[in-house]
Scaffold this motif. Structure first.
Motif, mmCIF file in Angstrom:
data_model
loop_
_atom_site.group_PDB
_atom_site.id
_atom_site.type_symbol
_atom_site.label_atom_id
_atom_site.label_comp_id
_atom_site.label_asym_id
_atom_site.label_seq_id
_atom_site.Cartn_x
_atom_site.Cartn_y
_atom_site.Cartn_z
ATOM 1 N N ASP A 175 0.833 -1.207 0.000
ATOM 2 C CA ASP A 175 0.000 0.000 0.000
ATOM 3 C C ASP A 175 0.869 1.259 0.000
ATOM 4 O OD1 ASP A 175 -2.161 -1.699 0.113
ATOM 5 O OD2 ASP A 175 -2.459 -1.463 2.267
ATOM 6 N N ASP A 176 1.980 1.202 0.730
ATOM 7 C CA ASP A 176 2.891 2.345 0.771
ATOM 8 C C ASP A 176 3.502 2.601 -0.600
ATOM 9 O OD1 ASP A 176 4.739 4.291 2.270
ATOM 10 O OD2 ASP A 176 6.182 2.895 1.378
ATOM 11 N N LEU A 177 3.904 1.530 -1.285
ATOM 12 C CA LEU A 177 4.466 1.678 -2.624
ATOM 13 C C LEU A 177 3.443 2.310 -3.565
ATOM 14 C CD1 LEU A 177 6.516 1.180 -4.904
ATOM 15 C CD2 LEU A 177 5.646 -1.179 -5.046
ATOM 16 N N THR A 178 2.211 1.830 -3.517
ATOM 17 C CA THR A 178 1.172 2.385 -4.389
ATOM 18 C C THR A 178 0.967 3.868 -4.125
ATOM 19 O OG1 THR A 178 0.047 0.246 -4.521
ATOM 20 C CG2 THR A 178 -1.260 2.200 -5.034
ATOM 21 N N ALA A 179 0.941 4.251 -2.852
ATOM 22 C CA ALA A 179 0.735 5.659 -2.500
ATOM 23 C C ALA A 179 1.894 6.518 -2.979
ATOM 24 C CB ALA A 179 0.562 5.794 -0.990
ATOM 25 N N ARG A 180 3.124 6.021 -2.810
ATOM 26 C CA ARG A 180 4.282 6.801 -3.252
ATOM 27 C C ARG A 180 4.277 6.981 -4.768
ATOM 28 N NH1 ARG A 180 8.751 6.949 0.617
ATOM 29 N NH2 ARG A 180 8.089 5.945 2.560
ATOM 30 N N LEU A 181 3.922 5.936 -5.507
ATOM 31 C CA LEU A 181 3.854 6.049 -6.959
ATOM 32 C C LEU A 181 2.752 7.039 -7.367
ATOM 33 C CD1 LEU A 181 4.301 2.292 -7.910
ATOM 34 C CD2 LEU A 181 5.869 4.138 -8.516
ATOM 35 N N PRO A 197 10.061 5.475 -5.155
ATOM 36 C CA PRO A 197 10.082 4.352 -6.096
ATOM 37 C C PRO A 197 10.334 4.792 -7.533
ATOM 38 C CG PRO A 197 7.860 4.787 -5.317
ATOM 39 C CD PRO A 197 8.773 5.617 -4.479
ATOM 40 N N VAL A 198 9.941 6.008 -7.891
ATOM 41 C CA VAL A 198 10.204 6.475 -9.251
ATOM 42 C C VAL A 198 11.690 6.759 -9.450
ATOM 43 C CG1 VAL A 198 9.840 8.416 -10.823
ATOM 44 C CG2 VAL A 198 7.895 7.271 -9.799
ATOM 45 N N ALA A 199 12.369 7.282 -8.414
ATOM 46 C CA ALA A 199 13.822 7.449 -8.508
ATOM 47 C C ALA A 199 14.500 6.103 -8.687
ATOM 48 C CB ALA A 199 14.348 8.151 -7.257
ATOM 49 N N ALA A 200 14.048 5.098 -7.940
ATOM 50 C CA ALA A 200 14.614 3.758 -8.070
ATOM 51 C C ALA A 200 14.312 3.163 -9.445
ATOM 52 C CB ALA A 200 14.057 2.852 -6.969
ATOM 53 N N LEU A 201 13.083 3.363 -9.911
ATOM 54 C CA LEU A 201 12.684 2.857 -11.226
ATOM 55 C C LEU A 201 13.516 3.509 -12.321
ATOM 56 C CD1 LEU A 201 10.665 1.288 -13.042
ATOM 57 C CD2 LEU A 201 9.163 3.284 -12.895
ATOM 58 N N THR A 218 -0.521 0.063 -11.170
ATOM 59 C CA THR A 218 -1.887 -0.431 -11.396
ATOM 60 C C THR A 218 -1.955 -1.750 -12.159
ATOM 61 O OG1 THR A 218 -2.120 0.842 -13.456
ATOM 62 C CG2 THR A 218 -2.777 1.930 -11.396
ATOM 63 N N GLY A 219 -0.891 -2.130 -12.863
ATOM 64 C CA GLY A 219 -0.955 -3.330 -13.690
ATOM 65 C C GLY A 219 -0.126 -4.492 -13.169
ATOM 66 N N TYR A 220 1.006 -4.191 -12.591
ATOM 67 C CA TYR A 220 1.910 -5.227 -12.092
ATOM 68 C C TYR A 220 1.342 -5.855 -10.825
ATOM 69 C CZ TYR A 220 6.018 -7.245 -9.815
ATOM 70 O OH TYR A 220 6.896 -8.093 -9.165
ATOM 71 N N ARG A 250 6.907 7.452 -17.039
ATOM 72 C CA ARG A 250 5.544 7.608 -16.515
ATOM 73 C C ARG A 250 4.698 6.391 -16.872
ATOM 74 N NH1 ARG A 250 3.684 13.654 -15.458
ATOM 75 N NH2 ARG A 250 1.938 12.464 -14.602
ATOM 76 N N GLU A 251 4.857 5.903 -18.081
ATOM 77 C CA GLU A 251 4.087 4.735 -18.495
ATOM 78 C C GLU A 251 4.483 3.510 -17.669
ATOM 79 O OE1 GLU A 251 2.912 1.130 -20.232
ATOM 80 O OE2 GLU A 251 5.011 1.759 -20.203
ATOM 81 N N LEU A 252 5.785 3.340 -17.452
ATOM 82 C CA LEU A 252 6.257 2.186 -16.688
ATOM 83 C C LEU A 252 5.849 2.301 -15.219
ATOM 84 C CD1 LEU A 252 7.787 -0.448 -16.842
ATOM 85 C CD2 LEU A 252 9.931 0.825 -16.561
#
Length: 364
Positions: A14-20, A244-248, A52-54, A44-46
């Protein structure tokens, strides 16, 4: 040996989803394509798909299909997969991942190997994923190699092969040095035989072409992760561990640079597999500690290998066999293997398993 299962708390998902969802996106800088880094539109697409998809729970279930364990060696809990072949005379094979990978690198390779008659052992390098992070510097490839030799001793294996790519290409020869009476051979994905400045005047025309290919490769002109992870991993780990976006973005950048398949990254490597590898880093908070192999390194020196046991290599150019033979007993050096060697276990596990079998057949 303690059985281990991955069970990430729902609160972490849930935390990951909120951060994204709450990402503060940066504008796109001027420049074409990847000239300034990962394009905002692609990331942004990834990131949207990660949010929402993974399906992490599906990935977690898949990873938990493999028998996993923890064992304490040299003061650290070491996480490893241990998958036995149905064949009674199976050769044990120790696989070592590199950076920016994890044990996830080999999940699609394990079944082809066990079917071909290998018992497969896949440890997580200290500081990566579910292996404990060292509390001091000095965790060189040689030290990891000694830990791997002890792991194989605890598993009761008298004869075994070792494999490695990226950081694993440094570790695998060290296992042979630590345990030469039990290692039957060392298989390196790529990295042996890279010429030094002193070698350049002696290169023939074909070798000069291979060296030019090396110098023109994308990963030779991208972000110098060796220098970054050697000198300031703490500085950048704040962003990787919090966003998570910085990591991604960081892993997307490096996978893009390391992709030698000739295909776009999204075609070369399954998107879910890429995100599973990234998610292991994220949920274990090991972006910073995975820099440990670089702490004591002095410059981007290439692996040298060893001469105690036979060596096989998956990928030839830009490595040069004649140069690799100075410090290795090369018995396997195909010139027609499919490209994409850095992530070949992820992008083409069937061909990789076939070549591993070709090298180890007869060595046991």
């Amino acid at each position: 040996m303690r059985p281990f299962r991955i069970d990430i708390p729902q609160a972490s998902l849930d935390d990951l989803t909120a951060r994204l969802r709450n990402t503060r996106w940066t504008p796109q800088l001027p420049g074409d394509g990847w000239s300034r880094g990962v394009p905002v539109s692609e990331l942004r697409e990834l990131a949207s798909y990660w949010q929402t998809g993974y399906n992490w729970r599906a990935a977690e279930t898949r990873l938990n299909e493999f028998p996993q364990y923890l064992t304490e060696i040299d003061g650290l809990d070491i996480h490893f997969l241990h998958v036995r072949s149905a064949q009674p005379d199976a050769l044990p094979l120790l696989l070592t991942h590199g950076w920016p990978n994890s044990f996830v690198e080999f999940t699609e390779l394990i079944e082809p190997l066990t079917r071909r008659g290998f018992d497969v052992v896949v440890p997580s390098v200290p500081g990566f994923g579910f292996s404990a992070a060292p509390r001091e510097t000095g965790w060189s490839a040689a030290r990891v190699g000694q830990v791997w030799a002890e792991l194989m001793r605890r598993l009761g294996y008298e004869r075994y092969g070792v494999q490695g790519g990226d950081f694993g290409a440094y570790v695998a020869p060290e296992v042979a040095k630590a345990d030469p009476s039990h290692v039957v051979g060392v298989y390196i994905t790529g990295g042996l035989g890279f010429p030094t400045e002193a070698d350049l005047p002696e290169l023939n025309e074909e070798e000069q072409t291979a060296f030019a290919e090396l110098m023109n490769a994308d990963w030779m002109h991208g972000v110098d992760h060796h220098a970054l992870l050697r000198t300031a991993p703490q500085t950048f780990a704040y962003g990787w561990n919090d966003s998570p976006v910085a990591a991604l973005a960081w892993l997307t950048q490096k996978f893009h640079e390391f992709n030698a398949s000739g295909e776009p990254l999204e075609q070369a490597i399954d998107r879910d597999l890429f995100l599973t590898n990234l998610s292991v880093y994220w949920f274990t908070g090991t972006f910073g500690s995975s820099a440990l192999p670089y702490y004591d390194a002095v410059g981007p020196l290439w692996p040298e290998g060893q001469k105690l046991v036979p060596t096989g290599v998956y990928s030839d150019a830009p490595g040069i066999r004649r140069l690799a033979a100075r410090t290795n007993t090369i018995t396997h050096w195909p010139e027609t293997n499919p490209a994409g060697h850095h992530f070949i276990a992820m992008s083409n596990p069937a061909d990789y398993a076939e070549d591993l079998q070709a090298f180890f057949t007869g060595l046991a």
